[in-house]
Enzyme design. Structure first.
Site, PDB file in Angstrom:
ATOM      1  N   ASN A 242      30.709   0.892 -16.755  1.00  0.00           N
ATOM      2  CA  ASN A 242      30.116  -0.070 -17.692  1.00  0.00           C
ATOM      3  C   ASN A 242      31.171  -0.468 -18.708  1.00  0.00           C
ATOM      4  OD1 ASN A 242      27.993  -1.514 -19.053  1.00  0.00           O
ATOM      5  ND2 ASN A 242      27.898   0.143 -20.551  1.00  0.00           N
TER       6      ASN A 242
ATOM      7  N   ASP B 185      25.393   4.732 -22.944  1.00  0.00           N
ATOM      8  CA  ASP B 185      26.716   4.466 -23.522  1.00  0.00           C
ATOM      9  C   ASP B 185      27.463   5.765 -23.839  1.00  0.00           C
ATOM     10  OD1 ASP B 185      26.173   1.729 -23.399  1.00  0.00           O
ATOM     11  OD2 ASP B 185      25.321   1.708 -25.419  1.00  0.00           O
TER      12      ASP B 185
ATOM     13  N   SER C  86      35.140  -0.623 -24.780  1.00  0.00           N
ATOM     14  CA  SER C  86      35.407   0.578 -23.981  1.00  0.00           C
ATOM     15  C   SER C  86      34.854   0.385 -22.575  1.00  0.00           C
ATOM     16  CB  SER C  86      34.687   1.798 -24.593  1.00  0.00           C
ATOM     17  OG  SER C  86      34.994   1.955 -25.957  1.00  0.00           O
TER      18      SER C  86
ATOM     19  N   HIS D  34      31.391  -1.699 -22.698  1.00  0.00           N
ATOM     20  CA  HIS D  34      30.576  -1.707 -23.916  1.00  0.00           C
ATOM     21  C   HIS D  34      31.428  -2.244 -25.063  1.00  0.00           C
ATOM     22  CE1 HIS D  34      27.409  -0.515 -26.626  1.00  0.00           C
ATOM     23  NE2 HIS D  34      28.333  -0.022 -27.434  1.00  0.00           N
TER      24      HIS D  34
HETATM   25  C1  GRF Z   1      29.662  -7.957 -22.979  1.00  0.00           C
HETATM   26  O1  GRF Z   1      29.926  -8.014 -24.348  1.00  0.00           O
HETATM   27  C2  GRF Z   1      29.627  -6.527 -22.504  1.00  0.00           C
HETATM   28  O2  GRF Z   1      30.501  -5.688 -23.197  1.00  0.00           O
HETATM   29  C3  GRF Z   1      28.218  -6.125 -22.804  1.00  0.00           C
HETATM   30  O3  GRF Z   1      27.443  -7.264 -22.492  1.00  0.00           O
HETATM   31  C4  GRF Z   1      28.258  -8.428 -22.646  1.00  0.00           C
HETATM   32  C5  GRF Z   1      28.201  -9.171 -21.350  1.00  0.00           C
HETATM   33  O4  GRF Z   1      28.845 -10.411 -21.430  1.00  0.00           O
HETATM   34  N1  GRF Z   1      27.851  -4.943 -22.067  1.00  0.00           N
HETATM   35  P1  GRF Z   1      29.075 -11.277 -20.115  1.00  0.00           P
HETATM   36  O5  GRF Z   1      27.695 -11.494 -19.473  1.00  0.00           O
HETATM   37  O6  GRF Z   1      30.007 -10.547 -19.217  1.00  0.00           O
HETATM   38  O7  GRF Z   1      29.637 -12.572 -20.604  1.00  0.00           O
END
Ligand code: GRF
Length: 219
Positions: A113, A151, A142, A115
């Site tokens: 993932n 997370d 991260s 984050h």
């Molecule tokens: C990103 O900020 C990611 O870190 C978080 O959700 C957002 C997704 O953005 N988990 P995208 O759909 O990839 O533009």
């Protein structure tokens, strides 16, 4: 890029915009990432990222939680769909659902993932606003292996972004997002090359325990 490894097969899970998905596909096109996106799956049929994936002739699937009685049933169906594509790595890219322990265990070591914070700081939502309110002078993103704790899985790598006095949550989010794209591609490539693995004692990098997350230079 190491040529000895076959491209890693990715299934990417999204809920919305899909800019990280786009960054992954762009990196594949540019020859920077030895991977193939086998499918994109969303919990929202209207996710813009699905439209983009379809334009690229990638298999897309949408799975609406309202069609399932509970979280377990949803995740079992999701797992069934993901496994159709035999992914080497399942990539959460803005997938806005909490996954069940059974799902997470099934993909142990091949579920990551991204984050938008310097974990373990600011788990959960609204990280940019919370970083500004906390007076942080640094924020970032991260990439971590997913475990049962939200997370909370072991962090593989991070990128730091300075918080500017004039930053709004939106302006900070935008600068962090640009770095996310670079960070996610890098980590997926490391995994594709077999440089990063999850072992019983945590993540390994080049065969040795990764005691602290790799810190990437912002691009
Ligand atoms: C990103 O900020 C990611 O870190 C978080 O959700 C957002 C997704 O953005 N988990 P995208 O759909 O990839 O533009």
């Amino acid at each position: 890029m190491t040529e000895a490894h076959a491209p890693v097969k990715l299934v990417v899970l999204i809920s919305g915009r899909g800019s990280n998905l786009r960054a992954i596909l762009d990196a594949i096109d540019a020859g920077e990432l030895s991977a193939v996106v086998s499918a994109v799956i969303s919990n929202r049929a209207e996710a813009p990222g699905l439209v983009y994936a379809r334009e690229r002739a990638i298999d897309t699937l949408a799975l609406d939680a309202r069609d399932y009685p509970d979280r377990e049933a949803y995740d079992q169906a999701l797992q069934g769909m993901v496994d159709l594509f035999h992914p080497g790595l399942v990539v959460l890219a803005g997938f806005m659902r909490i996954l069940t322990p059974g799902f997470v265990r099934h993909y142990a070591g091949r579920l990551i993932n991204i984050h938008p914070s310097l974990l373990p700081e600011f788990r959960g939502l609204n990280t940019h606003q919370r970083a500004i309110e906390a007076g942080a002078d640094e924020h970032g993103a991260s990439v971590h292996f997913v475990t049962e704790e939200l997370d909370g899985g072991p962090v593989i790598a991070q990128v730091h972004v300075p918080v500017l006095v004039e930053d709004s949550p939106e302006s900070l989010a935008q600068r962090v997002l640009e770095q996310e794209h670079h960070l996610y591609v890098k980590v997926i490539q490391w995994i594709a090359e077999g440089r990063v693995t999850l072992e019983d004692d945590g993540p390994h990098f080049d065969g040795k325990p990764l005691k602290t997350p790799k810190q990437l230079e912002a691009k």
